[in-house]
Structure formats: structure tokens, C-alpha cells
Design a protein around this motif. Structure first.
Motif: not given
Length: 489
Positions: A126-130, A147-158, A428-439
Motif C-alpha cells: 500500500d505504501r509503494t504501489r502508486r 525509506r523502508e516501507p516494510y513494517p518489520s517486527v522489532p527483534h532483540k539481537r545482541l 534478467m531484470s527484476p522488478p523495482t524495489l524501494a529502499a536500499a539506497d536506490g540500488r
């Protein structure tokens, strides 16, 4: 396909459109192979998000997509065979059905975790479609990159709280089952993407399939290309086949036309004047056709100099009828995930024949077989394209490894095999994806040369049949409405 999608829309808008194609036929990668009464799709075998082509046919003529092709939803969506022997039949777009199937096959809680993931993936969609798919690439495209549009779950690590930044971390931290991780990552592997390196926003790939289903065109996906070609002809688009464009001509600071290889001058070669030029080729080749730099350091650019994975395909002609209830698509997951991903990432000393995740397509389609006592099957896997597949018997050994994997999907495969045909991979060329500094963004449909546009899998919004169709709509909108075009409403 992107070029034809743009051509049909532009012709309806009143433009005279001539389409120059270097090969002898239309459709690009959406191709077909026939032999001894068998027929096979050698490119995409399934159609995600058919609404893109429904809209195209609606906007370009009186006959709908369904009047031009026999479009059917694939259900169950897929069968998955995991390395530990687990066999999963995944239903179509029913979330409750998917959750139940996963809880039954993988154990209590597995389906619930996948269902919760799909809810978060929908939020990313919903955040990236349009802005990412339905609009031209924004001048401030770095907003999409940061901006990373995926609302990931907080995870405790180290002793710190972290959120998943890659697709692999979603599998490790949120799904917590190697089989669910394999299911998740198979959607990225289908485009040659390493889940360890791609952003969490790639969660939209499995979500698209879940939400909109997977579809098949009877007669093969090549029939979709045929229908689009005929729609272009009906809109009086002119096609010139066997015509290689050798130069894009510039005059007074904007595009003036194209030059076509001299050997077909008698059939319309030489210089052709044009107000607009739409190029369905990768940016590296396009730069070689012009005398100016089409991008600068502030533009999105694809790293096409490094090798991109491609799909290695084996076409199987089988005697014997397809058994009742056989899945249209089976994904046979690789036994060693790390070895497979390292292989695709060109890690040193990695075996060229490490077992790979194989996709087996078995359409129940009389148009693809000589009679009811035979079956056509397509087996494929993503491989590095920089491999010298013509060296020794490497291609034959890879084909043999894929046939071995396909035995998990096709009962008695080796005893039924009449012959096989190997198709070597192309990048192959993959679909465009948001975030990751535009890579993982693709170059804009507009270029620094006024009047020159990019369309297809190497341009925004990237590869795959739905995305190339979207690129055609965006280019047509930019030409018809000008730079102020902001996408269809």
C-alpha cells in the motif's frame, strides 16, 4: 511487451507508430518452441497481476483481454517440495486457506506467522504501489530509496532492538522456519535476487501473488503476446522485423529519429524521422546508440556491467498422460540454501553444479501436447549468466541436475521422457524495489535527450510481465500528456 504496450496506447491517442524489431518476431522474451506436436513457453510461463493487461486492452479497443485470450486462474497456486521431504500444496488467494495449509504441512503456528507476515507485506504494498509502480519515477526518487516501507517486527539481537532490513532477515527473525524462509525467498530467486542483499520491501513480491493470484493463458503465455500484437495491428501500428536500430539521431537538442541497418534499406531501413523515440533495450546498449550522456551521477542507473542471473530452462516432451490433480506449478527447493545463494552471487570456488531451486510447470493444456497420451513440461532454475555454458558438457550436466530435481514433481519422469531441449539463460531484470539506497530502482522512462524514452524490463518500474506493461502505460502517458503526467488515477 513493454514496447507493444506503449505502441497500442500511443496509436489510440492519434500517433503514427512504427515499431522496429531486431528479431524476426514480436514478444521479446515471451517466446515459444514447438516440435513433434509439443509446444512450450520459453519465457514467462505464468501471468501475475493480470489487471495491468486488462487495463491495456480496455484502453485500446472494444474487446476485453478475456475476449482475446482464455485467461484462467491457477489454483492451487503452487506445490512446494522442501529439502526435508515436506510436501505443501498452497491454495490461491484465500488467506485462511493458506494459513490452514501451512499449519497442517509445517506444524501449528507456521501458517499464523505467514499470515501475519502477509499483513505487513500488504502495508508495504500500500505504501509503494502508486509511487513505485503507477507513476513515473519521481525527480526526488531518493525518497523511495531511503525509506523502508516494510513494517518489520522489532527483534532483540545482541542487547539491541533491530528491525529486518533484508528479505533474509524477515525469514530469520519473523518466520523462524527454514521452510517458510524457503517459501519467502523463492519469490526473490525467481528474479535472480539474493534475499541476503535485497531490501525487506521485497516482501511485496509474495504479497502480489497472494493478493492477485497467478494466472495462465491457455495455449501458453505466448498467446498474450499474440493478442497484444494483433491489438497493435488493429490500431494500425506498423511493424518492421529484422530491423536493427544502429543510431538514435539528435537535432537541435532533441531526438529527431532513428537510423536502421542499411541491409534492410529496401524494406524501410535508413533514416526515419520521428517526434518521439521509445527504446525497449537496456541502458548500456542505448548509450551506444546516442552521442550524448543519457545519465549523470544524480540519476538512477542499473549496474549492467556486472553479470546478472538468468533462467536456465529445460523443455521436456513426455509420453503418458498427466495424472489427475497434478499441480500446474511445483517449486522444488534446493537442499543447501547457502550454497545456492553463494553460487548465484559468484562466490569463489563455488561448484557450478550446486543443486538449485527448480520450478516445474505442467499446464493442463491440450494446445501444448500432441494428444492426451503425452505431456509437455518446463523445468527452470536461475543461474549466473557469466558462466560459459558452451564449455564442455556443462549445459548438459546442469540440464541433467534439473531433470533430477523435477522427478520430485513428475511421477515416473525418466521412464516417460521422449526428448528434451535446453535453452541457455539470458540476463534478467527484476522488478523495482524501494529502499536500499536506490540500488534496486530502475532508470526513469524519460532520458536527458528530450523526446527519447525508455520502456520495458530495463526501465522503471522494472522486469516481469506486469511491470513491463506498466512501463508502456507510463511512457504513453508521458508522450501524450507531457512531463506533468503523474500516472493513471
Amino acid at each position: 511487451m513493454g514496447a507493444m504496450a506503449a505502441a497500442a496506447r500511443l496509436a489510440v491517442a492519434g500517433h503514427r507508430v512504427v515499431l522496429y524489431e531486431r528479431t524476426a518476431t514480436y514478444g521479446g522474451a515471451v517466446a515459444r518452441f514447438e516440435r513433434d506436436g509439443f509446444a512450450f513457453d520459453t519465457g514467462p510461463g505464468l501471468l501475475p497481476l493480470p489487471a495491468v493487461y486488462r487495463d491495456l486492452f480496455l484502453k485500446t479497443g472494444k474487446e476485453s483481454l478475456e475476449k482475446c485470450v482464455d485467461l484462467v486462474q491457477v489454483d492451487p497456486a503452487a506445490r512446494h517440495v522442501f529439502a526435508d521431504g515436506t510436501d505443501l500444496l498452497l491454495p490461491g488467494s484465500s488467506r485462511a486457506g493458506v494459513v490452514d495449509a501451512l499449519n497442517t504441512a509445517l506444524g501449528p503456528g507456521a501458517g499464523d506467522r505467514w499470515g501475519d507476515f502477509l499483513v505487513r507485506a500488504r502495508e508495504a504494498w500500500d505504501r509503494t504501489r502508486r509511487p513505485l509502480l503507477e507513476e513515473p519515477l519521481r525527480p526526488d526518487w531518493k525518497v523511495l530509496a531511503e525509506r523502508e516501507p516494510y513494517p518489520s517486527v522489532p527483534h532483540k539481537r545482541l542487547l539491541r532492538t533491530r528491525r529486518a532490513r533484508t528479505l533474509a532477515e524477515i525469514g530469520d527473525w519473523e518466520l523462524r522456519d527454514p521452510r517458510l524462509t524457503a517459501l519467502l525467498e523463492s519469490h526473490a530467486l525467481a528474479y535472480g535476487l539474493d534475499p541476503r542483499n535485497i531490501p525487506a520491501s521485497a516482501a511485496v513480491l509474495p504479497y502480489m501473488e497472494h493478493a492477485f493470484g497467478t494466472w495462465y493463458v491457455r495455449g501458453g503465455i505466448r498467446e498474450l503476446a499474440r493478442a497484444l500484437y494483433e491489438r497493435c495491428l488493429a490500431r494500425r501500428v506498423e511493424f518492421v522485423f529484422g530491423a536493427e536500430v544502429t543510431r538514435i539521431v539528435e537535432k537541435d537538442g532533441r531526438v529527431a529519429g532513428v537510423e536502421v541497418a542499411a541491409e534492410i534499406a529496401a524494406e524501410g531501413g535508413g533514416f526515419t524521422e520521428a517526434d518521439h523515440v521509445v527504446a525497449g533495450i537496456d541502458p548500456v546498449r542505448l548509450n551506444g546508440l546516442t552521442e550524448r550522456l543519457l545519465q549523470d551521477d544524480g540519476d538512477v542507473r542499473l549496474d549492467l556491467e556486472s553479470s546478472r542471473p538468468g533462467r536456465f530452462t529445460v523443455l521436456l516432451a513426455l509420453r503418458g498422460a498427466r495424472e489427475a490433480g497434478a499441480a500446474h506449478r511445483t517449486v522444488v527447493h534446493a537442499p543447501d540454501r547457502t550454497a545456492e545463494l553463494d553460487h548465484l552471487s559468484h562466490r569463489p570456488d563455488n561448484d557450478d553444479l550446486v543443486p538449485l531451486t527448480a520450478t516445474v510447470l505442467r499446464p493442463d493444456d491440450p494446445a501444448l501436447r500432441p494428444d492426451e497420451e503425452h505431456e509437455s513440461v518446463v523445468v527452470s532454475a536461475v543461474v549466473p549468466t557469466e558462466t560459459d555454458w558452451l564449455e564442455g558438457d556443462l549445459a548438459e550436466r546442469r540440464a541433467e541436475s534439473l531433470v533430477t530435481a523435477a522427478e520430485a514433481a513428475v511421477p515416473g519422469l525418466r521412464e516417460r521422457l521422449l526428448w528434451r531441449e535446453v535453452r541457455l539463460p539470458e540476463a534478467m531484470s527484476p522488478p523495482t524495489l524501494a529502499a536500499a539506497d536506490g540500488r534496486f530502482l530502475c532508470p526513469s522512462n524519460t532520458t536527458r535527450l528530450p523526446g527519447l524514452y525508455l520502456v520495458g524490463g530495463w526501465a522503471h518500474p522494472g522486469g516481469g510481465l506486469p511491470h513491463t506493461g506498466m512501463s508502456g502505460a507510463l511512457v504513453a502517458g508521458l508522450i501524450v500528456e507531457g512531463p506533468e503526467f503523474r500516472g493513471s488515477q
